[in-house]
Design a protein around this motif. Structure first.
Motif, PDB file in Angstrom:
ATOM      1  N   LEU A 145      43.292  33.914  37.951  1.00  0.00           N
ATOM      2  CA  LEU A 145      42.964  35.223  38.509  1.00  0.00           C
ATOM      3  C   LEU A 145      44.236  35.991  38.811  1.00  0.00           C
ATOM      4  N   PRO A 146      44.218  37.300  38.673  1.00  0.00           N
ATOM      5  CA  PRO A 146      45.396  38.111  39.034  1.00  0.00           C
ATOM      6  C   PRO A 146      45.605  38.114  40.545  1.00  0.00           C
ATOM      7  N   TYR A 147      46.839  38.294  40.950  1.00  0.00           N
ATOM      8  CA  TYR A 147      47.159  38.331  42.370  1.00  0.00           C
ATOM      9  C   TYR A 147      46.480  39.505  43.053  1.00  0.00           C
TER      10      TYR A 147
ATOM     11  N   GLN B 171      49.743  45.545  36.493  1.00  0.00           N
ATOM     12  CA  GLN B 171      50.762  44.587  36.061  1.00  0.00           C
ATOM     13  C   GLN B 171      50.338  43.153  36.395  1.00  0.00           C
ATOM     14  N   ASP B 172      49.698  42.952  37.564  1.00  0.00           N
ATOM     15  CA  ASP B 172      49.200  41.617  37.910  1.00  0.00           C
ATOM     16  C   ASP B 172      48.107  41.177  36.947  1.00  0.00           C
ATOM     17  N   VAL B 173      47.258  42.102  36.557  1.00  0.00           N
ATOM     18  CA  VAL B 173      46.195  41.781  35.599  1.00  0.00           C
ATOM     19  C   VAL B 173      46.798  41.394  34.245  1.00  0.00           C
TER      20      VAL B 173
ATOM     21  N   ALA C  49      48.211  37.880  34.508  1.00  0.00           N
ATOM     22  CA  ALA C  49      47.131  36.884  34.493  1.00  0.00           C
ATOM     23  C   ALA C  49      46.577  36.695  33.082  1.00  0.00           C
ATOM     24  N   ASP C  50      46.423  37.785  32.357  1.00  0.00           N
ATOM     25  CA  ASP C  50      45.925  37.695  30.977  1.00  0.00           C
ATOM     26  C   ASP C  50      46.908  36.920  30.097  1.00  0.00           C
ATOM     27  N   LEU C  51      48.200  37.172  30.324  1.00  0.00           N
ATOM     28  CA  LEU C  51      49.221  36.470  29.540  1.00  0.00           C
ATOM     29  C   LEU C  51      49.187  34.973  29.820  1.00  0.00           C
TER      30      LEU C  51
END
Length: 249
Positions: A91-93, A98-100, A103-105
């Motif tokens: 999950l993104p922070y 940019q957090d998303v 997380a995707d990376l």
């Protein structure tokens, strides 16, 4: 893009080393089999050498313990599989774009790897106290990414310079300080103290030693008294040929 930690501090790390720093050796297949003729004095010597940073015989012993003791191997495997079977989500922070993206990376990298095998390799630290895996970096579409994470034989690790792992270069031989962003070092903290003494197998090594003594005595007993008694009879009038035939049977 710089490296973001959970506090949003931005750092500018050095570029990861693309070349492999650990190359497997055929010598890694072979063991000194220190468990053969193991005695309390020999076990104490192995542990003293490990405390001073020479881990080879201790690791050879731990590998032998896992191979020869089915119950011990089962206990370790149960712990590893229990972790391997856990469900996880990345999950993104925060909802920040940019957090998303990060997380995707991370999600795409993990799904591209044999993550179940990597988990098993990392959990090798359960028995030995530590595990070290090398991050294999590669360039794809002009970007540097993780191509694989490979297990390093713990016999190729030295703690002679402290609690941080250093690699043993078998071609020299020398001790190499690993570059940044290159190794995944997992320490299994089953108890406080030095990493070379923290593994589960070190705790049970004495029990394994005395158990082997009991197994040896049991095998000797079976060899002497486990053979069924064979009783043969012959008539008083039996010929010498009949008597010799009975002895041969």
């Amino acid at each position: 893009m710089g490296l973001y930690d959970i506090f949003k501090w931005v750092s500018n790390p050095t570029k990861p080393v693309l070349q492999r720093i650990h190359l497997g050796s055929l010598e890694d297949r072979y063991s000194s089999y220190p468990g053969a003729g193991l005695t309390p004095g020999k076990l104490s010597t192995i542990f003293q050498a490990a405390d001073q940073g020479d881990l080879r015989e201790q690791i050879d012993l731990f590998e032998e313990m896992e191979e020869r003791d089915a119950h011990l191997a089962s206990i370790l495997q149960t712990r590893k599989v229990a972790v391997q079977g856990l469900k996880y989500r990345i999950l993104p922070y925060s909802n920040n774009p940019q957090d998303v993206t990060v997380a995707d990376l991370v999600r795409s990298v993990i799904t591209s790897l044999d993550f179940d095998q990597i988990i098993i390799n990392i959990l090798d630290a359960l028995g030995k106290g530590y595990s070290v895996n090398e991050i294999i970096w590669g360039v794809r579409d002009g970007e540097v990414g993780i191509e694989d994470i490979e297990w390093i034989n713990p016999k190729r690790i030295s703690f002679i310079h402290g609690e941080k792992p250093h690699l043993i270069d078998v071609t020299k031989p020398t001790i190499i300080k690993p570059p940044p962003w290159k190794l995944i070092f997992h320490r299994c903290i089953l108890r406080s103290g030095s990493v070379v003494r923290a593994g589960l197998l070190r705790v049970v090594a004495w029990v394994y030693l005395f158990k082997n003594y009991a197994l040896k005595d049991w095998n000797v007993f079976n060899e002497v008294f486990g053979i069924p008694l064979r009783l043969g009879k012959y008539e008083p009038s039996a010929s010498p040929e009949d008597r010799e035939s009975l002895l041969r049977r």
